[in-house]
Design an enzyme around this catalytic site. Sequence first.
Site, PDB file in Angstrom:
ATOM      1  N   SER A 132      -6.349   2.666  -2.578  1.00 13.37           N
ATOM      2  CA  SER A 132      -5.055   1.990  -2.699  1.00 13.37           C
ATOM      3  C   SER A 132      -3.956   2.967  -2.313  1.00 13.37           C
ATOM      4  O   SER A 132      -4.178   4.190  -2.324  1.00 13.37           O
ATOM      5  CB  SER A 132      -4.869   1.570  -4.158  1.00 13.37           C
ATOM      6  OG  SER A 132      -3.561   1.116  -4.402  1.00 13.37           O
ATOM      7  N   TYR A 145      -4.707   3.526 -13.350  1.00 19.11           N
ATOM      8  CA  TYR A 145      -5.174   3.053 -12.035  1.00 19.11           C
ATOM      9  C   TYR A 145      -5.027   4.167 -10.996  1.00 19.11           C
ATOM     10  O   TYR A 145      -5.926   4.405 -10.189  1.00 19.11           O
ATOM     11  CB  TYR A 145      -4.363   1.808 -11.657  1.00 19.11           C
ATOM     12  CG  TYR A 145      -4.810   1.110 -10.387  1.00 19.11           C
ATOM     13  CD1 TYR A 145      -6.036   0.458 -10.313  1.00 19.11           C
ATOM     14  CD2 TYR A 145      -3.989   1.070  -9.261  1.00 19.11           C
ATOM     15  CE1 TYR A 145      -6.436  -0.202  -9.147  1.00 19.11           C
ATOM     16  CE2 TYR A 145      -4.366   0.410  -8.100  1.00 19.11           C
ATOM     17  CZ  TYR A 145      -5.595  -0.228  -8.048  1.00 19.11           C
ATOM     18  OH  TYR A 145      -5.987  -0.890  -6.907  1.00 19.11           O
TER      19      TYR A 145
END
Length: 264
Positions: A132, A145
């Site tokens: 990501s 995350y």
Amino acid sequence: MHTVLITGTSSGIGEAAAKALLADGWNVVATARDPATVLRGVENPRLLRVRLDLTDTQSIATAFEAASSQFSAIDLVVNNAGIGLGGPLEAVSLDQLREHLEVNVVGVAAVCQAAAAHMRSHGKGLIINVTSLAGRAGIPFLAPYCAAKFAVEGLTEALYYELRPFSIRVKLIEPGGARTKFSHLWASHPAYSSAADDVRQTMITGAEKAAPPERVAEVILAATKDNSDRLRYAATDAVPALRMLRLLPDWAWRKVLSKGFGLK
Ligand SMILES: NC(=O)c1ccc[n+]([C@@H]2O[C@H](COP(=O)([O-])OP(=O)(O)OC[C@H]3O[C@@H](n4cnc5c(N)ncnc54)[C@H](OP(=O)(O)O)[C@@H]3O)[C@@H](O)[C@H]2O)c1
């Protein structure tokens, strides 16, 4: 004929990638925690639905066995499955953090181990790990995350050197937003509520306007055809963001990011 094993194909980017690779002529081993949820209505002799839960190591071994007994060599493994966890770090319980890292880091590492062993025995292969923008830049209130995706970035970059002598290549796909059912389990804390709520709202609004998962699948497909040593491929709005991250001095990048999230 080439064979790919993909994790997390019940929805979103994994589902779009499975469809794109099937259309491109691959044998596709489409895995999910519940294989009945995979590519409903699609009938194709080149599609094998298999159970794989990243928290169940035996299910990873069984999935690789099923794939190689049906199609022999697995040429490509796409580590796509992942979950989200956000909110102020103070509010995240350590059990939540452990569960998150178990799926997003340990599970991904376990699939890389199985892929490396399988591909070494066949003398070649490609492993693609989906991270990501949050694996390249710290995003406010996404500390768990970011920790997971930064970890997979480091793990993959280290594997690049380890696996190169065995003709096994590794690549990273770094999406920005993609319009899927992906969301972050959110922890709240009153001391942070105003800033955290604003950031969360910015993320929700951004997700509604994000590119469809097919745009990320296109980048995955392009990476499979790229025989170069390139390691990182940005996707969707991570393309301009990562260009800016590369060009700006660190302090200026953090200023831009703070402004984007309405933070002082
Ligand atoms: N959407 C975005 O904006 C975005 C941006 C950057 C990166 N990403 C990354 O892209 C990847 C795919 O996300 P997505 O957007 O396509 O989200 P998604 O639609 O929620 O897909 C996530 C997939 O992971 C699977 N999964 C969850 N826990 C699992 C486990 N323990 N074992 C095996 N599979 C599990 C889910 O399957 P179940 O049906 O079993 O839950 C689902 O198929 C993730 O790694 C995510 O971090 C997404």
